[in-house]
Design a protein around this motif. Structure first.
Motif, PDB file in Angstrom:
ATOM      1  N   THR A  29       0.814  -1.221   0.000  1.00  0.00           N
ATOM      2  CA  THR A  29       0.000   0.000   0.000  1.00  0.00           C
ATOM      3  C   THR A  29       0.846   1.269   0.000  1.00  0.00           C
ATOM      4  O   THR A  29       0.321   2.345  -0.260  1.00  0.00           O
ATOM      5  CB  THR A  29      -0.965   0.014   1.201  1.00  0.00           C
ATOM      6  OG1 THR A  29      -0.229  -0.209   2.405  1.00  0.00           O
ATOM      7  CG2 THR A  29      -2.031  -1.059   1.041  1.00  0.00           C
ATOM      8  N   GLU A  37       4.744   0.177   3.234  1.00  0.00           N
ATOM      9  CA  GLU A  37       3.643  -0.365   4.029  1.00  0.00           C
ATOM     10  C   GLU A  37       3.001  -1.494   3.252  1.00  0.00           C
ATOM     11  O   GLU A  37       2.771  -1.375   2.051  1.00  0.00           O
ATOM     12  CB  GLU A  37       2.605   0.724   4.304  1.00  0.00           C
ATOM     13  CG  GLU A  37       1.406   0.216   5.109  1.00  0.00           C
ATOM     14  CD  GLU A  37       0.346   1.279   5.271  1.00  0.00           C
ATOM     15  OE1 GLU A  37       0.429   2.050   6.237  1.00  0.00           O
ATOM     16  OE2 GLU A  37      -0.545   1.326   4.395  1.00  0.00           O
ATOM     17  N   ARG A  39      -0.263  -4.504   3.864  1.00  0.00           N
ATOM     18  CA  ARG A  39      -1.417  -4.820   4.699  1.00  0.00           C
ATOM     19  C   ARG A  39      -1.993  -6.174   4.284  1.00  0.00           C
ATOM     20  O   ARG A  39      -1.878  -6.564   3.137  1.00  0.00           O
ATOM     21  CB  ARG A  39      -2.520  -3.771   4.525  1.00  0.00           C
ATOM     22  CG  ARG A  39      -2.155  -2.409   5.031  1.00  0.00           C
ATOM     23  CD  ARG A  39      -3.252  -1.390   4.675  1.00  0.00           C
ATOM     24  NE  ARG A  39      -2.947  -0.114   5.258  1.00  0.00           N
ATOM     25  CZ  ARG A  39      -3.634   0.455   6.239  1.00  0.00           C
ATOM     26  NH1 ARG A  39      -4.720  -0.130   6.710  1.00  0.00           N
ATOM     27  NH2 ARG A  39      -3.270   1.616   6.745  1.00  0.00           N
ATOM     28  N   ARG A  41      -5.581  -8.778   5.571  1.00  0.00           N
ATOM     29  CA  ARG A  41      -6.743  -8.954   6.440  1.00  0.00           C
ATOM     30  C   ARG A  41      -6.708 -10.335   7.098  1.00  0.00           C
ATOM     31  O   ARG A  41      -6.152 -11.287   6.548  1.00  0.00           O
ATOM     32  CB  ARG A  41      -8.029  -8.778   5.632  1.00  0.00           C
ATOM     33  CG  ARG A  41      -8.109  -7.371   5.016  1.00  0.00           C
ATOM     34  CD  ARG A  41      -9.479  -6.909   4.674  1.00  0.00           C
ATOM     35  NE  ARG A  41     -10.441  -6.938   5.752  1.00  0.00           N
ATOM     36  CZ  ARG A  41     -10.555  -6.011   6.721  1.00  0.00           C
ATOM     37  NH1 ARG A  41      -9.734  -4.991   6.759  1.00  0.00           N
ATOM     38  NH2 ARG A  41     -11.497  -6.121   7.638  1.00  0.00           N
ATOM     39  N   GLU A 113      -7.325  -6.481  10.587  1.00  0.00           N
ATOM     40  CA  GLU A 113      -6.342  -6.152   9.556  1.00  0.00           C
ATOM     41  C   GLU A 113      -4.995  -5.949  10.226  1.00  0.00           C
ATOM     42  O   GLU A 113      -4.920  -5.518  11.376  1.00  0.00           O
ATOM     43  CB  GLU A 113      -6.758  -4.874   8.805  1.00  0.00           C
ATOM     44  CG  GLU A 113      -5.816  -4.530   7.666  1.00  0.00           C
ATOM     45  CD  GLU A 113      -6.243  -3.309   6.878  1.00  0.00           C
ATOM     46  OE1 GLU A 113      -6.058  -3.322   5.657  1.00  0.00           O
ATOM     47  OE2 GLU A 113      -6.744  -2.341   7.495  1.00  0.00           O
ATOM     48  N   ILE A 115      -1.179  -4.184   9.628  1.00  0.00           N
ATOM     49  CA  ILE A 115      -0.471  -3.151   8.871  1.00  0.00           C
ATOM     50  C   ILE A 115       1.006  -3.234   9.249  1.00  0.00           C
ATOM     51  O   ILE A 115       1.356  -3.125  10.436  1.00  0.00           O
ATOM     52  CB  ILE A 115      -1.028  -1.746   9.192  1.00  0.00           C
ATOM     53  CG1 ILE A 115      -2.526  -1.675   8.878  1.00  0.00           C
ATOM     54  CG2 ILE A 115      -0.258  -0.682   8.423  1.00  0.00           C
ATOM     55  CD1 ILE A 115      -3.403  -1.858  10.077  1.00  0.00           C
ATOM     56  N   ASN A 137      -5.326  -3.420  13.349  1.00  0.00           N
ATOM     57  CA  ASN A 137      -6.170  -2.292  12.969  1.00  0.00           C
ATOM     58  C   ASN A 137      -6.495  -1.369  14.141  1.00  0.00           C
ATOM     59  O   ASN A 137      -6.937  -0.241  13.940  1.00  0.00           O
ATOM     60  CB  ASN A 137      -7.472  -2.786  12.319  1.00  0.00           C
ATOM     61  CG  ASN A 137      -8.176  -3.803  13.184  1.00  0.00           C
ATOM     62  OD1 ASN A 137      -7.684  -4.920  13.335  1.00  0.00           O
ATOM     63  ND2 ASN A 137      -9.317  -3.441  13.737  1.00  0.00           N
TER      64      ASN A 137
END
Length: 152
Positions: A29, A37, A39, A41, A113, A115, A137
């Motif tokens: 991302t 970054e 990510r 889920r 999620e 990150i 998250n």
């Protein structure tokens, strides 16, 4: 070709063409030389501790390694001679690889999620080092790590 265009193409390639990343659901991302970054889920297939419903440590390590590799590749691209063709740049970063990865698991991997960010500690001609962190998250630190990568 501008370095931002090249970074975008490589990010798209990583998001769409790496089967293991796709399986885990890892998406790049942010892809630049200052910070990357990635990510992904939560999904049941990534459970490592079924009774406690905790993320597998291998998924955590992979996300940390991916974020570290992304920031390292972006750093290499930024430092390369601007006269190189896109093909030469891709060949150069294709030789990048993980030499060492240290992961410290701070809390159980729970969340909707995850990150993972990475920054450069050192970027040399042959070896580069990145520091990575994974948060859920809710902003809770799950793990952090240091990756050493061959770049030359």
């Amino acid at each position: 070709m501008s370095s931002s265009s090249l970074l975008e193409q490589i990010s798209t390639f990583m998001n769409e063409q790496i089967p293991f990343q796709q399986y885990l659901g890892i998406v790049v991302t942010r892809f630049d030389a200052q910070q990357s970054e990635v990510r992904f889920r939560w999904k049941e297939e990534l459970v490592g501790n079924a009774p406690m419903q905790i993320l597998h440590g291998g998924a955590t390590a992979t996300a940390l390694d991916t974020a570290g590799g992304v920031v390292i590749m972006a750093s290499v691209i930024e430092r390369l001679n601007k006269d190189l063709s896109p093909e030469e740049i891709v060949q150069r970063i294709a030789r990048c690889g993980t030499i060492d990865l240290r992961v410290d698991y701070v809390r159980p991997g729970r969340g909707e999620e995850f990150i993972t960010t990475a920054t450069i500690i050192r970027s040399g001609n042959k070896v580069a080092v990145a520091r990575m962190e994974m948060h859920n998250n809710e902003g809770m630190l799950i793990a952090f790590g240091t990756g050493t990568y061959i770049v030359g």
